[in-house]
Design an enzyme around this catalytic site. Structure first.
Site, mmCIF file in Angstrom:
data_model
loop_
_atom_site.group_PDB
_atom_site.id
_atom_site.type_symbol
_atom_site.label_atom_id
_atom_site.label_comp_id
_atom_site.label_asym_id
_atom_site.label_seq_id
_atom_site.Cartn_x
_atom_site.Cartn_y
_atom_site.Cartn_z
ATOM 1 N N ASP A 14 0.920 -0.957 0.134
ATOM 2 C CA ASP A 14 0.110 0.163 0.042
ATOM 3 C C ASP A 14 0.761 1.397 -0.017
ATOM 4 O O ASP A 14 2.210 1.259 0.160
ATOM 5 C CB ASP A 14 -0.931 0.008 1.232
ATOM 6 C CG ASP A 14 -1.584 1.242 1.257
ATOM 7 O OD1 ASP A 14 -2.472 1.600 0.191
ATOM 8 O OD2 ASP A 14 -1.545 2.049 2.531
ATOM 9 N N ASP A 16 -0.107 5.400 0.780
ATOM 10 C CA ASP A 16 -0.528 6.226 2.031
ATOM 11 C C ASP A 16 -0.371 5.598 3.193
ATOM 12 O O ASP A 16 -1.410 4.440 3.243
ATOM 13 C CB ASP A 16 -1.506 6.924 1.608
ATOM 14 C CG ASP A 16 -1.575 7.746 0.302
ATOM 15 O OD1 ASP A 16 -2.038 9.058 0.435
ATOM 16 O OD2 ASP A 16 -1.307 7.222 -0.519
ATOM 17 N N ASP A 176 -1.742 -0.879 5.787
ATOM 18 C CA ASP A 176 -1.994 -0.153 7.068
ATOM 19 C C ASP A 176 -3.275 -0.252 7.537
ATOM 20 O O ASP A 176 -3.535 0.493 8.515
ATOM 21 C CB ASP A 176 -1.308 1.390 7.002
ATOM 22 C CG ASP A 176 -2.187 2.072 6.222
ATOM 23 O OD1 ASP A 176 -2.856 1.641 5.123
ATOM 24 O OD2 ASP A 176 -2.509 3.211 6.328
#
Length: 229
Positions: A14, A16, A176
């Protein structure tokens, strides 16, 4: 830190909240749009939770937090204004998390294929990664606009791995949030989550193979998962 060869494995990251702390620039763009409309700005500390769901969600929730009524009819023009401003400021304050560059370099040197699977639009993702000097690490940078379904669909991860030249049956997701965890589960991929990103649900409450607090913890986890998976 070294381990076994990772040739044949693909690691999908991922963006961001996983590789890059992007909240300052995203919230900066949001606040400039709010200010242009005479609305109060939202503090970074209290708005950080808005990041991670895409620009449209950030805009809608940001305007609501500023006390404004969300006007769906005006949202396309507002979205375009957001993208234009964000592209102009995409790496003003965004920064790589500690250890990212070194870890990616070591993983690539061990033979792993690296790719990005993000719900950030592909052109924005490419611009950010280029601005931060990471482009050479990734075989593919895959946003939601170039796949058949976005995360939390596993199709996003499978297609990102295929675009990178990898095998979805020998791939891991590093993210995240619950979105990443669900996508990995849907794609039958092991998932590692970082604890410092953007998440509505505490990552240690999610059903994943491992949670790390620093990037220098990632390689031992990958070593374990690529041996036993």
């Amino acid at each position: 830190m070294s381990g076994h060869e990772l040739t044949g494995w693909t690691l999908a990251f991922d963006l961001d909240g996983t590789l890059v702390e992007t909240a300052p620039d995203l919230i900066g763009t949001l606040n400039r749009l709010l200010a242009q409309r005479g609305l109060p700005q939202v503090p970074l500390a209290s708005a950080r939770h808005l990041v991670g769901h895409g620009a449209r969600a950030l805009l809608e929730h940001g305007f609501q937090e500023a006390g404004a009524t969300w006007d769906e009819a005006a949202s396309p023009a507002l979205f375009d204004a957001f993208i234009d401003d964000y592209l102009a400021h995409i790496a003003d304050e965004s920064r790589l998390y500690d250890g990212v560059v070194e870890t990616l370099g070591r993983l690539a040197a061990r033979g792993a294929i690296l790719c990005v699977a993000t719900n950030k639009r592909t052109d924005l993702s490419v611009a950010l990664i280029e601005a931060l000097g990471l482009t050479h690490h990734f075989a593919a940078i895959v946003g939601p606009d170039v796949v058949s379904a976005r995360k939390p669909s596993g199709a996003h991860l499978r297609e990102a791995v295929l675009k990178a030249g990898g095998d979805p049956a020998r791939a891991l997701m590093i993210g995240d949030s619950a979105t990443d965890a669900r996508a990995a589960r849907d794609a039958s991929m092991p998932c590692v989550l970082v604890s410092f990103g953007y998440t509505d649900i505490p990552v240690r409450e999610l059903d994943v193979e491992a949670v790390i607090d620093r990037f220098d913890e990632l390689e031992p986890v990958i070593d374990r998962l690529t041996i036993t998976t």
